[in-house]
Design an enzyme around this catalytic site. Structure first.
Site, PDB file in Angstrom:
ATOM      1  N   ASN A  38       0.816  -1.210   0.000  1.00  0.00           N
ATOM      2  CA  ASN A  38       0.000   0.000   0.000  1.00  0.00           C
ATOM      3  C   ASN A  38       0.859   1.274   0.000  1.00  0.00           C
ATOM      4  OD1 ASN A  38      -2.345   1.458   0.028  1.00  0.00           O
ATOM      5  ND2 ASN A  38      -2.989   0.853   2.102  1.00  0.00           N
ATOM      6  N   HIS A 123     -14.282  -5.685  11.236  1.00  0.00           N
ATOM      7  CA  HIS A 123     -14.018  -4.336  11.742  1.00  0.00           C
ATOM      8  C   HIS A 123     -15.336  -3.627  12.054  1.00  0.00           C
ATOM      9  CE1 HIS A 123      -9.807  -3.612   9.802  1.00  0.00           C
ATOM     10  NE2 HIS A 123      -9.905  -4.798  10.358  1.00  0.00           N
ATOM     11  N   ARG A 148     -13.321  -6.380  15.875  1.00  0.00           N
ATOM     12  CA  ARG A 148     -12.384  -5.314  16.218  1.00  0.00           C
ATOM     13  C   ARG A 148     -13.170  -4.020  16.337  1.00  0.00           C
ATOM     14  NH1 ARG A 148      -7.612  -2.532  12.561  1.00  0.00           N
ATOM     15  NH2 ARG A 148      -9.288  -1.103  12.051  1.00  0.00           N
ATOM     16  N   TYR A 160      -7.426   6.732  13.465  1.00  0.00           N
ATOM     17  CA  TYR A 160      -7.144   5.521  12.700  1.00  0.00           C
ATOM     18  C   TYR A 160      -8.360   4.586  12.710  1.00  0.00           C
ATOM     19  CZ  TYR A 160      -6.110   0.821  11.671  1.00  0.00           C
ATOM     20  OH  TYR A 160      -6.218  -0.426  11.125  1.00  0.00           O
ATOM     21  N   ASP A 211      -7.049  -2.171  17.739  1.00  0.00           N
ATOM     22  CA  ASP A 211      -5.762  -1.867  17.095  1.00  0.00           C
ATOM     23  C   ASP A 211      -5.272  -0.495  17.564  1.00  0.00           C
ATOM     24  OD1 ASP A 211      -3.601  -1.566  15.405  1.00  0.00           O
ATOM     25  OD2 ASP A 211      -4.695  -2.103  13.573  1.00  0.00           O
ATOM     26  N   HIS A 213      -2.338   0.699  16.576  1.00  0.00           N
ATOM     27  CA  HIS A 213      -1.643   1.189  15.381  1.00  0.00           C
ATOM     28  C   HIS A 213      -0.346   1.927  15.717  1.00  0.00           C
ATOM     29  CE1 HIS A 213      -1.775   2.007  10.995  1.00  0.00           C
ATOM     30  NE2 HIS A 213      -2.545   0.939  11.015  1.00  0.00           N
ATOM     31  N   GLU A 237      -3.627  -4.702  19.614  1.00  0.00           N
ATOM     32  CA  GLU A 237      -2.733  -4.852  18.457  1.00  0.00           C
ATOM     33  C   GLU A 237      -1.759  -3.687  18.337  1.00  0.00           C
ATOM     34  OE1 GLU A 237      -4.941  -5.567  14.873  1.00  0.00           O
ATOM     35  OE2 GLU A 237      -3.386  -4.682  13.619  1.00  0.00           O
ATOM     36  N   GLU A 263       2.004  -6.936  11.381  1.00  0.00           N
ATOM     37  CA  GLU A 263       1.565  -6.664  10.010  1.00  0.00           C
ATOM     38  C   GLU A 263       2.636  -5.945   9.192  1.00  0.00           C
ATOM     39  OE1 GLU A 263      -1.993  -4.431  11.032  1.00  0.00           O
ATOM     40  OE2 GLU A 263      -1.060  -2.594  10.316  1.00  0.00           O
ATOM     41  N   ARG A 284       1.154 -11.481  13.549  1.00  0.00           N
ATOM     42  CA  ARG A 284       0.212 -11.024  12.515  1.00  0.00           C
ATOM     43  C   ARG A 284       0.856 -10.829  11.136  1.00  0.00           C
ATOM     44  NH1 ARG A 284      -4.111  -8.805  12.322  1.00  0.00           N
ATOM     45  NH2 ARG A 284      -3.486  -6.810  11.460  1.00  0.00           N
ATOM     46  N   HIS A 313      -2.732 -10.620   9.124  1.00  0.00           N
ATOM     47  CA  HIS A 313      -3.232  -9.367   8.577  1.00  0.00           C
ATOM     48  C   HIS A 313      -4.126  -9.685   7.369  1.00  0.00           C
ATOM     49  CE1 HIS A 313      -1.881  -5.255   6.705  1.00  0.00           C
ATOM     50  NE2 HIS A 313      -2.954  -5.104   7.452  1.00  0.00           N
ATOM     51  N   ASP A 317      -6.095  -3.807   1.756  1.00  0.00           N
ATOM     52  CA  ASP A 317      -4.946  -3.573   0.868  1.00  0.00           C
ATOM     53  C   ASP A 317      -4.208  -4.861   0.543  1.00  0.00           C
ATOM     54  OD1 ASP A 317      -3.813  -3.934   3.336  1.00  0.00           O
ATOM     55  OD2 ASP A 317      -2.970  -1.936   3.489  1.00  0.00           O
ATOM     56  N   GLU A 340      -7.856 -11.834  10.130  1.00  0.00           N
ATOM     57  CA  GLU A 340      -8.541 -10.557   9.888  1.00  0.00           C
ATOM     58  C   GLU A 340      -9.325 -10.633   8.586  1.00  0.00           C
ATOM     59  OE1 GLU A 340      -5.922  -7.205   9.348  1.00  0.00           O
ATOM     60  OE2 GLU A 340      -7.521  -5.773   9.778  1.00  0.00           O
ATOM     61  N   TRP A 403       2.005   6.728  12.401  1.00  0.00           N
ATOM     62  CA  TRP A 403       0.604   6.694  11.958  1.00  0.00           C
ATOM     63  C   TRP A 403      -0.013   5.350  12.317  1.00  0.00           C
ATOM     64  CZ3 TRP A 403      -1.797   3.533   8.139  1.00  0.00           C
ATOM     65  CH2 TRP A 403      -3.184   3.781   8.030  1.00  0.00           C
TER      66      TRP A 403
HETATM   67  C1  GCO Z   1      -5.092  -3.621  10.181  1.00  0.00           C
HETATM   68  C2  GCO Z   1      -4.114  -2.634   9.681  1.00  0.00           C
HETATM   69  C3  GCO Z   1      -4.503  -1.885   8.462  1.00  0.00           C
HETATM   70  C4  GCO Z   1      -3.356  -0.999   8.015  1.00  0.00           C
HETATM   71  C5  GCO Z   1      -3.288  -0.990   6.554  1.00  0.00           C
HETATM   72  C6  GCO Z   1      -2.203  -0.087   6.011  1.00  0.00           C
HETATM   73  O1  GCO Z   1      -4.901  -4.046  11.299  1.00  0.00           O
HETATM   74  O2  GCO Z   1      -5.985  -3.979   9.441  1.00  0.00           O
HETATM   75  O3  GCO Z   1      -3.604  -1.867  10.722  1.00  0.00           O
HETATM   76  O4  GCO Z   1      -5.703  -1.191   8.595  1.00  0.00           O
HETATM   77  O5  GCO Z   1      -3.509   0.285   8.508  1.00  0.00           O
HETATM   78  O6  GCO Z   1      -3.092  -2.289   6.128  1.00  0.00           O
HETATM   79  O7  GCO Z   1      -2.169  -0.155   4.634  1.00  0.00           O
HETATM   80 MG    MG Z   2      -3.338  -3.264  12.334  1.00  0.00          MG
END
Ligand code: GCO
Ligand code: MG
Length: 403
Positions: A38, A123, A148, A160, A211, A213, A237, A263, A284, A313, A317, A340, A403
């Protein structure tokens, strides 16, 4: 000997960008691999086109391990997301070919089903707590057994995981990255309340995930984990930036909330300390960013030895080719945790036709030979590549945060 006679890279943007590798053997058998990274898609496409595809022509498609070692050790410059995503795409396509030649779904080649289905987590999101609760309710009604939950955070611009109401979540946008604002204190106050509200309304009869993040320091993550303990999370996560492996020891000292990470990892070396020192509970790594089926199996086997379970993961994407490949591995490994599952947009479904199914909260890769995904090249050609970047995150003072 099943000679590879053609290797083609397909870049398409059905709603979001995907890079797909198509390998063809002399007998006309086609294998598909996912090479999507991505926000850096064209780097992988070029790596494949310029440096990998020419080396594949004439090689025996059956020699999957040898091809993996040839591309990994042969490059000399090891690891990294671009290299490992490229190797993954080749590896996934070769397993697809092997399954098609054998007339068997890939999971049978991996030792057969170790379970009836693969537990999936979805999600649920909300711009505030009531809308999150509505979304959790909708997912539970659809039969999901693991959810999630992410909600907007007061004072945080573009939190996020929270799409505008009714829209599919896709964080990559714009020909330059969008910028979001971050406020750790607000998040640390808010997240336990939000997850508590979910448990209060729906109880404990399903798995609840969240998550972070990569946004906290180890001690902040320890505090969050402790505050979440009453809510009996399935996992917390990416509590801290994942590359700092020893940071996880500090988190462990403060909380029994299970930790999931990986991930952004692309090799077993990224996971080594976390697994062997038992610093995490779920690994993951994804099949397309961590070297394909061959390498993912090796990571999962190491994890099994240390009681770490898998949680691949599966964001949007990763193309349906990746999700299918992940599901074949998930079905066969002894230490599955959860997979996921975000699903894909209708546009993506015009290009990729997977045969996996979702029923009562469980995914199954299906029994078609190989991975069970068809790719419509004519449809792919209708959707041009559209440059998009993942956001950049800044603290209140304007400095860059994770991020
Ligand atoms: C998740 C991930 C994604 C990422 C994404 C970035 O746990 O699903 O954190 O949402 O942010 O794959 O491209
Ligand atoms: Mg994640």
């Amino acid at each position: 000997m099943s000679k590879i006679v053609d290797a083609k890279v397909i870049v398409t943007g059905p709603g979001r960008n995907y890079v797909t590798l198509k390998l063809t053997t002399a007998d006309g058998v086609v294998g598909w691999g996912d090479a999507t990274l991505n926000g850096r898609e064209l780097a992988v496409a070029a790596y494949l086109r310029d440096h990998v595809c020419p080396l594949l022509l004439g090689r025996d498609a059956n020699r999957i391990e040898d091809t993996w070692q040839y591309l990994y050790k042969g490059a000399y410059w090891r690891r990294g997301p671009v290299t490992m995503t490229s190797i993954a795409a080749v590896d996934i396509a070769l397993w697809d070919i092997l399954g098609k030649v054998a007339g068997l779904p890939v999971y049978q080649l991996l030792g057969g089903a170790a379970r009836d289905g693969v537990l999936a987590y979805c999600h649920a999101t909300g711009e505030d707590v009531p809308s999150l609760l509505d979304d959790v309710a909708a997912h539970l009604e659809r039969g999901f057994l693991a959810v999630r939950a992410q909600a907007a955070v007061p004072g945080v611009d573009k939190a996020y995981g929270v799409p505008p109401r009714g829209e599919f979540y896709e964080p990559a946008s714009g020909a330059v990255p969008e910028e979001s604002r971050w406020d750790t204190e607000s998040y640390l106050r808010h997240a336990p309340e939000v997850l508590g509200a979910v448990r209060e309304r729906f109880g404990f009869g399903f798995h609840l995930l969240h998550d972070v993040h990569h946004r906290l320091t180890p001690i902040e993550a320890g505090r969050l984990g402790r505050d979440l303990e009453p809510h009996r999370m399935f996992w917390m996560e990416d509590p801290v930036p994942a590359e700092d492996q020893s940071a996880f020891r500090l988190i462990r000292e403060h909380t029994t909330t299970p930790i999931a990470v990986g991930e952004v990892f692309n090799s077993i070396w990224d996971c080594q300390q976390l697994i062997t020192e038992r610093l995490i509970d779920y690994i993951r790594t994804s099949v397309s960013h961590a070297g394909g089926i061959t390498h993912l199996r090796r990571i999962f086997a190491l994890a099994e030895l240390y009681g770490v379970r898998t949680g691949s993961h599966g964001a949007g994407d990763l193309s349906p080719v990746s999700l299918a490949a992940a599901l074949h591995v998930d079905l066969a490994v002894p230490n599955l945790g959860v997979q996921e599952y975000m699903g894909h947009t209708p546009q993506t479904a015009e290009v990729f036709r997977p045969s996996y199914t979702l029923e009562n909260g469980y995914l199954h890769p299906g029994d078609a030979p190989g991975l069970g995904v068809e790719v419509d090249e004519e449809a792919a050609a209708k959707f041009p590549y559209d440059p998009r970047y993942l956001p950049v995150n800044r603290r209140r003072d304007g400095s860059i945060h994770d991020w």
